[in-house]
Design a protein around this motif. Structure first.
Motif, PDB file in Angstrom:
ATOM      1  N   TYR A  10      23.984  37.938  42.881  1.00 50.95           N
ATOM      2  CA  TYR A  10      23.492  37.191  41.717  1.00 50.95           C
ATOM      3  C   TYR A  10      24.612  36.667  40.805  1.00 50.95           C
ATOM      4  N   LYS A  11      25.832  36.724  41.242  1.00 46.67           N
ATOM      5  CA  LYS A  11      26.948  36.251  40.400  1.00 46.67           C
ATOM      6  C   LYS A  11      28.042  35.700  41.292  1.00 46.67           C
ATOM      7  N   GLY A  12      28.544  34.538  40.932  1.00 48.16           N
ATOM      8  CA  GLY A  12      29.656  33.971  41.666  1.00 48.16           C
ATOM      9  C   GLY A  12      30.974  34.635  41.284  1.00 48.16           C
ATOM     10  N   VAL A  13      31.918  34.641  42.212  1.00 42.05           N
ATOM     11  CA  VAL A  13      33.232  35.238  41.949  1.00 42.05           C
ATOM     12  C   VAL A  13      34.326  34.233  42.291  1.00 42.05           C
ATOM     13  N   ALA A  14      35.437  34.358  41.560  1.00 44.64           N
ATOM     14  CA  ALA A  14      36.586  33.472  41.780  1.00 44.64           C
ATOM     15  C   ALA A  14      37.522  34.061  42.818  1.00 44.64           C
ATOM     16  N   HIS A  15      38.459  33.255  43.257  1.00 44.08           N
ATOM     17  CA  HIS A  15      39.476  33.688  44.217  1.00 44.08           C
ATOM     18  C   HIS A  15      40.230  34.897  43.673  1.00 44.08           C
ATOM     19  N   LEU A  16      40.291  35.976  44.444  1.00 43.27           N
ATOM     20  CA  LEU A  16      40.973  37.248  44.143  1.00 43.27           C
ATOM     21  C   LEU A  16      40.317  38.058  43.012  1.00 43.27           C
ATOM     22  N   GLU A  17      39.097  37.685  42.627  1.00 41.82           N
ATOM     23  CA  GLU A  17      38.410  38.474  41.599  1.00 41.82           C
ATOM     24  C   GLU A  17      38.064  39.862  42.160  1.00 41.82           C
ATOM     25  N   ASN A  18      38.368  40.877  41.374  1.00 44.57           N
ATOM     26  CA  ASN A  18      38.119  42.286  41.724  1.00 44.57           C
ATOM     27  C   ASN A  18      38.933  42.762  42.932  1.00 44.57           C
ATOM     28  N   ILE A  19      40.075  42.118  43.137  1.00 42.15           N
ATOM     29  CA  ILE A  19      40.987  42.518  44.223  1.00 42.15           C
ATOM     30  C   ILE A  19      42.394  42.669  43.648  1.00 42.15           C
ATOM     31  N   ILE A  20      43.074  43.717  44.062  1.00 37.11           N
ATOM     32  CA  ILE A  20      44.504  43.848  43.782  1.00 37.11           C
ATOM     33  C   ILE A  20      45.235  43.660  45.108  1.00 37.11           C
ATOM     34  N   LYS A  21      46.136  42.689  45.139  1.00 35.12           N
ATOM     35  CA  LYS A  21      46.813  42.328  46.391  1.00 35.12           C
ATOM     36  C   LYS A  21      47.946  43.300  46.719  1.00 35.12           C
ATOM     37  N   ALA A  22      48.306  43.353  47.975  1.00 32.94           N
ATOM     38  CA  ALA A  22      49.446  44.159  48.411  1.00 32.94           C
ATOM     39  C   ALA A  22      50.690  43.743  47.632  1.00 32.94           C
ATOM     40  N   GLY A  23      51.361  44.715  47.032  1.00 34.01           N
ATOM     41  CA  GLY A  23      52.581  44.436  46.272  1.00 34.01           C
ATOM     42  C   GLY A  23      52.360  43.968  44.861  1.00 34.01           C
ATOM     43  N   ASP A  24      51.086  43.832  44.426  1.00 37.82           N
ATOM     44  CA  ASP A  24      50.821  43.400  43.051  1.00 37.82           C
ATOM     45  C   ASP A  24      51.342  44.402  42.033  1.00 37.82           C
ATOM     46  N   ASP A  25      51.232  45.677  42.335  1.00 37.07           N
ATOM     47  CA  ASP A  25      51.679  46.722  41.421  1.00 37.07           C
ATOM     48  C   ASP A  25      53.198  46.878  41.509  1.00 37.07           C
ATOM     49  N   ILE A  26      53.678  47.159  42.694  1.00 37.43           N
ATOM     50  CA  ILE A  26      55.123  47.286  42.951  1.00 37.43           C
ATOM     51  C   ILE A  26      55.433  46.568  44.250  1.00 37.43           C
ATOM     52  N   SER A  27      56.448  45.733  44.220  1.00 34.24           N
ATOM     53  CA  SER A  27      56.826  45.021  45.443  1.00 34.24           C
ATOM     54  C   SER A  27      58.037  45.675  46.089  1.00 34.24           C
ATOM     55  N   LYS A  28      58.094  45.624  47.394  1.00 37.44           N
ATOM     56  CA  LYS A  28      59.211  46.195  48.145  1.00 37.44           C
ATOM     57  C   LYS A  28      60.528  45.570  47.678  1.00 37.44           C
ATOM     58  N   GLY A  29      61.526  46.420  47.413  1.00 35.47           N
ATOM     59  CA  GLY A  29      62.829  45.936  46.972  1.00 35.47           C
ATOM     60  C   GLY A  29      62.974  45.809  45.468  1.00 35.47           C
ATOM     61  N   ALA A  30      61.892  46.051  44.734  1.00 41.37           N
ATOM     62  CA  ALA A  30      61.949  45.933  43.274  1.00 41.37           C
ATOM     63  C   ALA A  30      62.555  47.197  42.661  1.00 41.37           C
ATOM     64  N   LYS A  31      63.263  47.020  41.539  1.00 44.79           N
ATOM     65  CA  LYS A  31      63.783  48.170  40.798  1.00 44.79           C
ATOM     66  C   LYS A  31      62.620  48.753  39.995  1.00 44.79           C
ATOM     67  N   ILE A  32      62.251  49.984  40.293  1.00 42.37           N
ATOM     68  CA  ILE A  32      61.084  50.568  39.630  1.00 42.37           C
ATOM     69  C   ILE A  32      61.452  51.556  38.519  1.00 42.37           C
TER      70      ILE A  32
END
Length: 402
Positions: free
Chosen positions: A133-155
């Protein structure tokens, strides 16, 4: 001996940066569960992405977003349920137009799906069909791989003092060991003919040794290792021997008492004979007679004998030295409060004023300078710069918490 040539608090902090720059605390590799409160000696680089795959942030139905365009309560979009995705398992399907897959929060989004409709906006029509009953946009309610921390990033940056939060980050990317500074090795020397141990019977004219216990507790709270602590009579030869031994095995030596100008105060002369004294007197209150020196690769601090003054100097001077030796970037834990009353400061001195927090107000703890009971009341302290005449009631102040 030379008399006080007091330096400003700012000048002392600058000298700490300069004079102790050659003292190097080595590093060691330890398990992350043993790293709490330790200081990182190298940057942490993530070896992998987090999350490792596209994940749903809600319970619902994984779909192709274009299929839900215009969906509403009046005109739902109808989808064929082709899979029920399980937590911890890889999706078996690649969605086609008009298809949906049930997905729980945190589960892996199937291939070709780019959005998730929350379960609150759905209705099962049958075992294999659902109305959305509701439309959703591209990537709505999804967290993509590497969105939080990406490989090679200084954490985590070197110089960071590790908290439970950092341990959580390390575990999340599969790091189980880190390189940290070794614990600073410390020796505590307390001097005074009037001192007795806390388990001795009190006699007239004698006082219990408070400082070695308080200083050891503060050092341990800072993550340091106390190698030994000794209480000495006011004998110069004994003090010389003890200090020489302490310098040989310590990164930091703290001396309680003997920093004032007096016939039996040997600290200044003995430190000077073994190295360099670059501070003898700081324009702070309390703590004016503080001594800072260095011998070989050992930092030496002569603290005032009174526990209140010694603790105050530890907070604003010794902690700065410890941070310098560890190359630590940690900041003080500070809160902003309104002061409950007018506070006068000592003219020409950087004033350390103990406070307690009650009803969102910083209340100055006022008492005679010799009163020990004030210490346990304090939640922290405020600093009043030497060019300030004091504080006015209701003025906002930064409270440094212990």
């Amino acid at each position: 001996m030379d008399f006080f040539n007091t330096l400003t608090y700012k000048e002392v902090l600058e000298l700490i940066e300069k004079k102790y720059s050659d003292i190097c605390i080595e590093s060691e590799d330890i398990n992350i569960l043993d790293s709490l409160g330790r200081v990182l000696s190298e940057d942490i680089i993530s070896p992998e992405d987090l999350p490792h795959f596209n994940r749903s942030t809600v319970d619902g139905y994984s779909v192709i977003s274009n299929d839900t365009f215009g969906a509403s309560e009046a005109i739902p979009s109808i989808h064929k349920i082709v899979e029920k995705i399980e937590m911890g398992k890889k999706s078996k399907m690649s969605l086609s137009s008009g298809e949906a897959a049930y997905i729980p929060t945190g589960a892996m989004v199937p291939k070709n799906s780019d959005a998730v409709v929350m379960i609150e906006h759905s209705e099962l029509l049958s075992e294999d069909e659902v109305a959305l009953y509701k439309g959703v946009a591209h990537l709505e309610n999804i967290i993509k791989a590497g969105d939080d921390i990406s490989k090679g990033a200084k954490i985590i940056q070197k110089g960071k003092k590790i908290r439970p939060q950092e341990i959580a980050i390390l575990a999340s990317v599969g790091i189980d060991k880190v390189k940290v500074r070794k614990k600073i090795k410390c020796t505590i020397i307390s001097t005074g003919d009037e001192l007795i141990d806390i388990n001795e019977k009190i006699e007239e004219g004698k006082i219990r040794d408070i400082n070695t216990y308080a200083i050891e507790a503060m050092l341990k709270d800072c993550g340091c290792e106390v190698m030994s602590k000794v209480v000495l009579k006011d004998t110069k030869s004994l003090f010389e021997k003890t200090l020489k031994e302490a310098i040989s095995k310590s990164d930091l030596v703290l001396i309680s008492g003997g920093s004032s100008v007096g016939d039996r105060d040997h600290t200044y002369d003995v430190i000077k004979s073994m190295g360099e004294v670059f501070v003898h007197g700081i324009s702070i209150k309390p703590g004016k007679p503080t001594i800072l020196g260095v011998s070989e690769k050992t930092a030496i601090v002569g603290l005032p004998g009174h526990p209140g003054a010694a603790i105050s100097v530890f907070e604003v001077v010794v902690k700065a030295i410890i941070n310098k030796l560890e190359k630590c970037s940690a900041k003080k834990r500070v809160g902003v409060y309104k002061i409950s009353t007018n506070v006068h400061s000592a003219p020409g001195k950087h004033t350390i004023q103990l406070v307690k927090i009650e009803k969102e107000r910083a209340i100055p703890i006022l008492g005679k300078s010799s009163m020990i009971s004030c210490l346990s009341e304090a939640d922290g302290y405020i600093e009043i710069p030497m060019d300030s005449e004091g504080l006015y009631k209701e003025q906002e102040v930064n409270v440094n918490f212990f």
